[in-house]
Design a protein around this motif. Structure first.
Motif, mmCIF file in Angstrom:
data_model
loop_
_atom_site.group_PDB
_atom_site.id
_atom_site.type_symbol
_atom_site.label_atom_id
_atom_site.label_comp_id
_atom_site.label_asym_id
_atom_site.label_seq_id
_atom_site.Cartn_x
_atom_site.Cartn_y
_atom_site.Cartn_z
ATOM 1 N N ALA A 4 0.862 -1.195 0.000
ATOM 2 C CA ALA A 4 0.000 0.000 0.000
ATOM 3 C C ALA A 4 0.891 1.236 0.000
ATOM 4 O O ALA A 4 1.626 1.475 0.953
ATOM 5 N N ILE A 5 0.822 2.004 -1.085
ATOM 6 C CA ILE A 5 1.580 3.260 -1.136
ATOM 7 C C ILE A 5 0.725 4.309 -0.436
ATOM 8 O O ILE A 5 -0.360 4.651 -0.918
ATOM 9 N N SER A 6 1.216 4.791 0.700
ATOM 10 C CA SER A 6 0.405 5.673 1.535
ATOM 11 C C SER A 6 0.939 7.098 1.499
ATOM 12 O O SER A 6 2.041 7.367 1.974
ATOM 13 N N ASN A 48 5.169 4.085 3.413
ATOM 14 C CA ASN A 48 4.959 5.502 3.728
ATOM 15 C C ASN A 48 5.674 6.350 2.685
ATOM 16 O O ASN A 48 6.889 6.228 2.503
ATOM 17 N N GLU A 49 4.899 7.209 2.027
ATOM 18 C CA GLU A 49 5.453 7.976 0.910
ATOM 19 C C GLU A 49 6.176 9.228 1.389
ATOM 20 O O GLU A 49 5.658 9.992 2.197
ATOM 21 N N LEU A 50 7.372 9.418 0.839
ATOM 22 C CA LEU A 50 8.137 10.639 1.075
ATOM 23 C C LEU A 50 8.113 11.421 -0.228
ATOM 24 O O LEU A 50 8.479 10.902 -1.284
ATOM 25 N N ILE A 103 9.821 6.293 -1.788
ATOM 26 C CA ILE A 103 10.339 7.590 -2.246
ATOM 27 C C ILE A 103 9.548 7.883 -3.513
ATOM 28 O O ILE A 103 9.577 7.069 -4.445
ATOM 29 N N HIS A 104 8.783 9.002 -3.562
ATOM 30 C CA HIS A 104 7.817 9.096 -4.654
ATOM 31 C C HIS A 104 8.433 8.893 -6.028
ATOM 32 O O HIS A 104 8.042 7.985 -6.753
ATOM 33 N N SER A 105 9.429 9.733 -6.422
ATOM 34 C CA SER A 105 9.954 9.672 -7.787
ATOM 35 C C SER A 105 11.151 10.608 -7.926
ATOM 36 O O SER A 105 11.357 11.470 -7.072
ATOM 37 N N LEU A 142 -6.891 3.112 -7.789
ATOM 38 C CA LEU A 142 -8.059 3.465 -8.613
ATOM 39 C C LEU A 142 -7.914 4.886 -9.172
ATOM 40 O O LEU A 142 -8.756 5.339 -9.942
ATOM 41 N N SER A 143 -6.834 5.558 -8.801
ATOM 42 C CA SER A 143 -6.484 6.843 -9.399
ATOM 43 C C SER A 143 -6.024 6.671 -10.847
ATOM 44 O O SER A 143 -5.982 7.633 -11.609
ATOM 45 N N SER A 144 -5.660 5.450 -11.229
ATOM 46 C CA SER A 144 -5.235 5.221 -12.613
ATOM 47 C C SER A 144 -5.654 3.821 -13.059
ATOM 48 O O SER A 144 -4.927 3.150 -13.789
HETATM 49 O O1 MCF Z 1 1.348 5.329 -9.807
HETATM 50 C C1 MCF Z 1 0.449 6.336 -10.166
HETATM 51 C C2 MCF Z 1 1.093 7.247 -11.165
HETATM 52 N N1 MCF Z 1 2.358 7.789 -10.739
HETATM 53 C C3 MCF Z 1 2.527 8.550 -9.616
HETATM 54 N N2 MCF Z 1 1.767 8.671 -8.571
HETATM 55 C C4 MCF Z 1 0.594 8.123 -8.267
HETATM 56 C C5 MCF Z 1 -0.055 7.088 -8.951
HETATM 57 N N3 MCF Z 1 -1.238 6.886 -8.405
HETATM 58 C C6 MCF Z 1 -1.361 7.710 -7.375
HETATM 59 N N4 MCF Z 1 -0.250 8.452 -7.271
HETATM 60 C C7 MCF Z 1 -0.107 9.482 -6.209
HETATM 61 C C8 MCF Z 1 1.262 9.578 -5.617
HETATM 62 O O2 MCF Z 1 1.449 8.643 -4.592
HETATM 63 O O3 MCF Z 1 -0.387 10.730 -6.754
HETATM 64 C C9 MCF Z 1 0.350 11.730 -6.108
HETATM 65 C C10 MCF Z 1 1.304 11.017 -5.140
HETATM 66 O O4 MCF Z 1 0.878 11.139 -3.831
HETATM 67 C C11 MCF Z 1 1.021 12.470 -7.199
HETATM 68 S S1 MCF Z 1 1.880 13.890 -6.697
HETATM 69 C C12 MCF Z 1 3.318 13.930 -7.691
#
Ligand code: MCF
Ligand code: FE
Length: 404
Positions: free
Chosen positions: A119-121, A141-143, A180-182, A309-311
């Motif tokens: 779970a990416i939080s 936990n997302e940074l 680590i987000h990206s 479900l965001s993508s």
């Molecule tokens: O994996 C997908 C697409 N890539 C990046 N981020 C997210 C995805 N789904 C949700 N996210 C979240 C991410 O964790 O969207 C936010 C972050 O909190 C994007 S802010 C750069």
């Protein structure tokens, strides 16, 4: 102790028939029913319907539960418009996502045979749901944050969330972890701090990497669709890390990188030499216009994952596996199906540091049962028929207990 019998069992040696599994909370033995009954004469026997395959529980290494409210809000088709829509609607979406909705998301995963997930939080809002869900949850936990002035504050907030997930670890199946987000959204100072912590505490680590063409253009040339985005929201007009700097930062700690659709063969081969793995999200990549990960030329293990479900349009793993079959349309069907099943079992477990993903002595007794609609004519096609014909698992066990 119990003994479960199925027509087929997916073992590290391939599909076997005429076998059974003895288990408590972990797997005790894999052998013929006669041998197991002689060895455990008092163990109750669980029988399964004809044409049932016993798999190790499936593992979805990458999902964002906090974004489960999205249906028709976020903009699909291309990455940058999607990201803009996330920034615009994030508060509303996260606000609309209550525990009931996240339980529902976990339950959809469970019914599709997912016994463990990563779970990416972003905010820690799904912690209670993950604590109560029967599944094993690696809680990443997302940074995130690119402003150096805010680094201490962001890191402090991240540590609080990490500690909250650590506090739940003893009373649930949660493993605390770091995301680590990206490369485009995290300041190098923060990356270093998180990496040091992950190494010291042996925490599973994950990061989104080289997902969209726009991300690549920004990191390499400081140009493209990310430029106005960073100028508008972050008052900055140069990328904080190059692709090389970011990748090299992870050299000494195996990490689960998500997407990598825009990584070059050279970069992918380099990741392979450092023991990393990839979360491959076929539908997310299609819906955000990010291209196809060329899984046929990967030298490192990958897991098929749903993303959030965001993508995506569902968190059903069979939907995702079928999409992978379509996306990689030039691959041999049966070979690909076998690779995909391996990706959501053994490779998923390795990526999340779980003692699961295999029907083998000493592994967690996490099982997913799949019942085929008819007798398979050729045993080499079991993985293929599993993916093509299954909407939901016919049984799910976690730590030896039945949940479906
Ligand atoms: O994996 C997908 C697409 N890539 C990046 N981020 C997210 C995805 N789904 C949700 N996210 C979240 C991410 O964790 O969207 C936010 C972050 O909190 C994007 S802010 C750069
Ligand atoms: Fe993601």
């Amino acid at each position: 102790m119990q003994i479960i019998v199925a027509d087929f069992i997916y073992t590290p040696e391939g599909f076997v028939s005429g076998h059974a599994v003895a288990f408590g909370s972990t797997i005790e033995a894999v052998d013929t029913l006669a041998v197991l009954q002689a060895r455990y004469p008092n163990a109750p026997r669980i029988t399964t319907p004809p044409n049932t395959i016993l798999y190790p529980g499936f593992i979805n290494t990458h999902v964002h539960l906090e974004f489960s409210a999205n249906k028709t809000t976020l903009k699909y088709g291309e990455f940058m418009p999607w990201l803009d829509s996330v920034i615009t609607h994030r508060e509303d979406l996260v606000g609309a996502c209550d525990n009931r909705m996240m339980y529902q998301a976990c339950n959809t995963m469970l019914e599709s045979g997912i016994t463990s997930f990563g779970a990416i939080s972003s905010f820690g809002l799904e912690l209670e749901v993950c604590q109560k869900s029967p599944q094993r949850v690696v809680f990443f936990n997302e940074l995130i944050g690119s402003n150096a002035m805010m680094a201490d504050m962001l890191y402090g907030d991240f540590l609080e969330r990490l500690n909250a997930s650590k506090a739940k670890a003893h009373s649930s199946r949660i493993t605390p972890a770091i995301a680590i987000h990206s490369p485009y959204a995290v300041h190098p100072i923060l990356i270093q701090k998180a990496l040091t912590l992950a190494k010291q505490q042996h925490l599973p680590l994950s990061a989104h990497l080289l997902e969209s063409p726009a991300e690549r253009e920004w990191l390499e040339e400081g140009a493209g669709a990310f430029k106005p985005f960073f100028e508008q929201y972050f008052k900055s007009s140069i990328p904080m890390s190059s692709v090389e700097e970011f990748i090299h930062a992870f050299d000494t700690y195996p990490t689960h990188f998500t997407h990598c659709t825009q990584a070059t063969q050279r970069e992918l081969d380099y990741l392979a030499t450092k023991g990393h793995s990839i979360a491959h999200c076929p539908r997310s990549n299609r819906y955000l216009g990010c291209g196809r990960l060329a899984i046929e030329s990967l030298k490192l293990p990958f897991s098929v994952a749903t993303d959030g479900l965001s993508s995506n349009d569902s968190l059903n793993l069979f939907d995702e596996l079928r999409s992978a079959m379509m996306l990689h349309h030039q691959e041999d069907m049966t070979t690909l199906a076998n690779q995909l099943i391996e990706s959501v079992t053994r490779h998923g477990a390795d990526a999340l540091h779980l003692n699961a993903g295999e029907i083998a002595v000493g592994k967690e007794a996490d099982f997913t049962l799949v019942t085929l609609p008819d007798t398979p004519e050729r045993p080499e096609e079991l993985a293929l028929w599993t993916i093509l014909h299954t909407q939901s698992a016919s049984g799910v066990y976690i730590a030896g207990e039945q949940y479906v």
